[in-house]
Design an enzyme around this catalytic site. Structure first.
Site, PDB file in Angstrom:
ATOM      1  N   LYS A  92       4.199  -7.084  -6.916  1.00  0.00           N
ATOM      2  CA  LYS A  92       4.581  -8.500  -6.998  1.00  0.00           C
ATOM      3  C   LYS A  92       3.373  -9.363  -7.354  1.00  0.00           C
ATOM      4  O   LYS A  92       3.432 -10.156  -8.303  1.00  0.00           O
ATOM      5  CB  LYS A  92       5.198  -8.966  -5.660  1.00  0.00           C
ATOM      6  CG  LYS A  92       6.473  -8.206  -5.317  1.00  0.00           C
ATOM      7  CD  LYS A  92       7.097  -8.689  -4.025  1.00  0.00           C
ATOM      8  CE  LYS A  92       6.266  -8.372  -2.812  1.00  0.00           C
ATOM      9  NZ  LYS A  92       6.151  -6.917  -2.538  1.00  0.00           N
ATOM     10  N   THR A  93       2.290  -9.203  -6.595  1.00  0.00           N
ATOM     11  CA  THR A  93       1.081  -9.976  -6.888  1.00  0.00           C
ATOM     12  C   THR A  93       0.586  -9.653  -8.300  1.00  0.00           C
ATOM     13  O   THR A  93       0.221 -10.551  -9.072  1.00  0.00           O
ATOM     14  CB  THR A  93      -0.018  -9.642  -5.855  1.00  0.00           C
ATOM     15  OG1 THR A  93       0.491  -9.942  -4.556  1.00  0.00           O
ATOM     16  CG2 THR A  93      -1.274 -10.442  -6.104  1.00  0.00           C
ATOM     17  N   ASP A 137       2.217 -16.166  -1.719  1.00  0.00           N
ATOM     18  CA  ASP A 137       2.603 -14.867  -1.169  1.00  0.00           C
ATOM     19  C   ASP A 137       3.293 -15.093   0.176  1.00  0.00           C
ATOM     20  O   ASP A 137       3.043 -16.106   0.828  1.00  0.00           O
ATOM     21  CB  ASP A 137       1.338 -14.019  -0.975  1.00  0.00           C
ATOM     22  CG  ASP A 137       1.619 -12.527  -1.132  1.00  0.00           C
ATOM     23  OD1 ASP A 137       2.798 -12.147  -1.227  1.00  0.00           O
ATOM     24  OD2 ASP A 137       0.649 -11.761  -1.150  1.00  0.00           O
ATOM     25  N   THR A 186       8.522  -9.925   0.873  1.00  0.00           N
ATOM     26  CA  THR A 186       9.110  -8.622   1.162  1.00  0.00           C
ATOM     27  C   THR A 186      10.454  -8.820   1.861  1.00  0.00           C
ATOM     28  O   THR A 186      11.164  -7.865   2.110  1.00  0.00           O
ATOM     29  CB  THR A 186       8.189  -7.808   2.103  1.00  0.00           C
ATOM     30  OG1 THR A 186       7.821  -8.639   3.199  1.00  0.00           O
ATOM     31  CG2 THR A 186       6.930  -7.361   1.382  1.00  0.00           C
ATOM     32  N   ARG A 245       0.765   1.247  -4.832  1.00  0.00           N
ATOM     33  CA  ARG A 245      -0.417   1.038  -3.976  1.00  0.00           C
ATOM     34  C   ARG A 245      -0.792   2.340  -3.256  1.00  0.00           C
ATOM     35  O   ARG A 245      -1.962   2.684  -3.148  1.00  0.00           O
ATOM     36  CB  ARG A 245      -0.165  -0.077  -2.964  1.00  0.00           C
ATOM     37  CG  ARG A 245      -1.333  -0.204  -1.957  1.00  0.00           C
ATOM     38  CD  ARG A 245      -1.149  -1.330  -0.965  1.00  0.00           C
ATOM     39  NE  ARG A 245      -1.242  -2.621  -1.608  1.00  0.00           N
ATOM     40  CZ  ARG A 245      -0.388  -3.611  -1.421  1.00  0.00           C
ATOM     41  NH1 ARG A 245       0.648  -3.455  -0.621  1.00  0.00           N
ATOM     42  NH2 ARG A 245      -0.551  -4.756  -2.038  1.00  0.00           N
TER      43      ARG A 245
HETATM   44  N1  LIG Z   1       3.706  -1.578 -12.513  1.00  0.00           N
HETATM   45  C1  LIG Z   1       2.499  -1.182 -12.122  1.00  0.00           C
HETATM   46  N2  LIG Z   1       1.750  -0.433 -12.943  1.00  0.00           N
HETATM   47  C2  LIG Z   1       0.533   0.016 -12.540  1.00  0.00           C
HETATM   48  N3  LIG Z   1      -0.023  -0.263 -11.353  1.00  0.00           N
HETATM   49  C3  LIG Z   1       0.679  -1.014 -10.505  1.00  0.00           C
HETATM   50  C4  LIG Z   1       1.960  -1.519 -10.847  1.00  0.00           C
HETATM   51  N4  LIG Z   1       2.430  -2.245  -9.824  1.00  0.00           N
HETATM   52  C5  LIG Z   1       1.478  -2.196  -8.877  1.00  0.00           C
HETATM   53  N5  LIG Z   1       0.430  -1.467  -9.274  1.00  0.00           N
HETATM   54  C6  LIG Z   1      -0.764  -1.142  -8.479  1.00  0.00           C
HETATM   55  O1  LIG Z   1      -0.403  -1.220  -7.106  1.00  0.00           O
HETATM   56  C7  LIG Z   1      -1.252  -2.112  -6.419  1.00  0.00           C
HETATM   57  C8  LIG Z   1      -0.417  -2.945  -5.461  1.00  0.00           C
HETATM   58  O2  LIG Z   1       0.343  -3.882  -6.170  1.00  0.00           O
HETATM   59  P1  LIG Z   1       0.549  -5.396  -5.666  1.00  0.00           P
HETATM   60  O3  LIG Z   1      -0.632  -5.849  -4.890  1.00  0.00           O
HETATM   61  O4  LIG Z   1       0.913  -6.194  -6.852  1.00  0.00           O
HETATM   62  O5  LIG Z   1       1.792  -5.198  -4.719  1.00  0.00           O
HETATM   63  P2  LIG Z   1       2.647  -6.312  -3.964  1.00  0.00           P
HETATM   64  O6  LIG Z   1       4.074  -6.073  -4.340  1.00  0.00           O
HETATM   65  O7  LIG Z   1       2.079  -7.647  -4.233  1.00  0.00           O
HETATM   66  O8  LIG Z   1       2.448  -5.888  -2.437  1.00  0.00           O
HETATM   67  P3  LIG Z   1       2.535  -6.832  -1.113  1.00  0.00           P
HETATM   68  O9  LIG Z   1       3.984  -7.026  -0.814  1.00  0.00           O
HETATM   69  O10 LIG Z   1       1.858  -6.012  -0.046  1.00  0.00           O
HETATM   70  O11 LIG Z   1       1.792  -8.087  -1.425  1.00  0.00           O
HETATM   71  C9  LIG Z   1      -1.958  -2.930  -7.501  1.00  0.00           C
HETATM   72  O12 LIG Z   1      -3.295  -3.128  -7.224  1.00  0.00           O
HETATM   73  C10 LIG Z   1      -1.857  -2.116  -8.744  1.00  0.00           C
HETATM   74  O13 LIG Z   1      -3.053  -1.404  -8.940  1.00  0.00           O
HETATM   75 MG   LIG Z   2       1.068  -8.916  -2.963  1.00  0.00          MG
END
Ligand SMILES: Nc1ncnc2c1ncn2[C@@H]1O[C@H](COP(=O)(O)OP(=O)(O)OP(=O)(O)O)[C@@H](O)[C@H]1O
Ligand SMILES: [Mg+2]
Length: 360
Positions: A92-93, A137, A186, A245
């Site tokens: 998401k981030t 977030d 989430t 992640r």
């Molecule tokens: N589609 C993708 N392709 C490649 N790497 C990805 C992808 N999505 C996420 N990642 C990897 O996974 C890691 C975690 O992603 P991210 O921080 O965006 O998750 P999030 O959904 O924001 O989690 P949270 O809910 O904990 O904030 C990122 O640092 C990235 O390296």
């Molecule tokens: Mg995030």
């Protein structure tokens, strides 16, 4: 694109590393994986894809956003507000930062718990430049006051401020530049409906398939200069619970073992060995998952058994068990929730090497 983070001294609302359960397969970020500005350690950031073309998987999400970005650019407007929801660690981030990059604008990053006082959110809004992204977030944790400030800001790019107190209080309106709010959560169900209704694009992130995870592992290995061969990437992919992640985290642990053992190249057997050292098995189950299933099988004939009973047996609290251990077992189909309690499924029994249950 610059990333600006606000409220670095304010509470982040994330558990600190000490509070996190010590599980390699926890989908929540550990300190070293938090965005650079929050943790001071840009490690997870180095693996984030920067452009839509590098963002692997989530094809429906990418398609919807690619069209929205292109249309927005053509009209030279701000992108409609975007809500991204789904389990932790799915991107998401990352997607918020990709959107900013694609639009060629800055992304300001904050988190709802850092917006405790009205002036926190007001400060961010008045400092936005036209078409910029504001990423919030954990948006389900916004307080009422902050939410009410956001309503006219999102709808009409307007800030309604109350000046003075009591009978002399007046409302003053301030125009804001057109901007895009990107909210991430989430827990979409915990979002108030007036807030949810103000997002033009509401998108769910899904767990990743094996192929996609394999590509993510291969890409990360390239960036980290790790040489994978044979089925090594697939072996990592199979253990990461559908979550990029966790894939990246497992990959780093495999690299540690490889470098200590003096292996330059990493094959599938080394992945299996390295991750079994961390007690992560070939479906991504760790010791906590197996303890739960084993207790159910040994103590309660596979269930049904109540969550509280299991929690007491494991010395865990039932909320943690429900939020942290159960979801992946449910997703794998190893565990089932029934009105009479939890049940180990035939697939779960089989995975732990237990014979199928005899028909009653
Ligand atoms: N589609 C993708 N392709 C490649 N790497 C990805 C992808 N999505 C996420 N990642 C990897 O996974 C890691 C975690 O992603 P991210 O921080 O965006 O998750 P999030 O959904 O924001 O989690 P949270 O809910 O904990 O904030 C990122 O640092 C990235 O390296
Ligand atoms: Mg995030």
């Amino acid at each position: 694109m610059a990333i600006v983070s606000s409220g670095s001294s304010a509470p982040r609302g994330r558990p600190s590393r000490d509070e996190l359960p010590a599980r390699l397969v926890d989908p929540a970020p550990v300190l070293e994986e938090l965005p650079a500005a929050a943790s001071g350690l840009p490690r997870e950031d180095s693996l984030r894809p920067k452009r839509l073309a590098d963002y692997i998987g989530q094809s429906e999400l990418k398609q919807v956003l690619a069209i929205a970005v292109e249309a927005t650019r053509a009209r030279q407007e701000a992108l409609d507000h975007v809500l991204l929801y789904g389990p932790p660690g799915l991107g998401k981030t990352t997607m918020a930062l990709v959107l900013a990059e694609e639009l060629g604008v800055r992304c300001r990053i904050t988190s709802a718990p850092a917006l405790e006082r009205p002036r926190d959110i007001v400060g961010l809004l008045v400092n936005l430049q036209p078409h910029e992204l504001l990423f919030i977030d954990e948006i389900h944790r916004l307080n009422r006051v902050a939410e009410e400030i956001l309503y006219p800001a999102m709808e009409d790019y307007r800030l309604d401020l109350t000046v003075g107190k009591g009978t002399t209080a007046r409302t003053r309106s301030l125009d804001l530049p057109p901007f895009t709010l990107v909210g991430a959560t989430t827990r979409a169900g915990s979002l108030s409906s007036p807030l949810r209704d103000r997002f033009g694009l509401i998108q769910r992130l899904e767990f990743y398939g094996l192929d996609e995870l394999q590509q993510i592992v291969e890409r990360a290995a390239g960036l980290l200069q790790i040489k994978l061969e044979g089925g090594a990437a697939l072996e990592v992919a199979r253990r990461c619970r559908g979550t990029p992640r966790i894939a990246n985290r497992l990959l780093r642990r495999v690299r540690d073992v490889a470098s200590v053992r003096g292996h330059g190249r990493i094959g599938a057997p080394l992945v299996a060995e390295a991750l079994s050292l961390h007690r992560v098995d070939d479906r991504g189950l760790d010791a906590s998952d197996r303890r739960l299933l084993t207790l159910m099988l040994e103590g309660y004939g596979g269930g049904p058994v109540g969550l509280d009973t299991l929690a007491a047996g494991l010395g865990e609290d039932s909320a943690t068990l429900e939020a942290v251990v159960e979801p992946y077992l449910l997703q794998l189909g190893f565990l089932q929730r029934t009105p009479r309690g939890r049940l180990v499924t035939p697939a779960g029994r089989n995975h732990l090497g237990w014979p199928a249950k005899a028909a009653a």
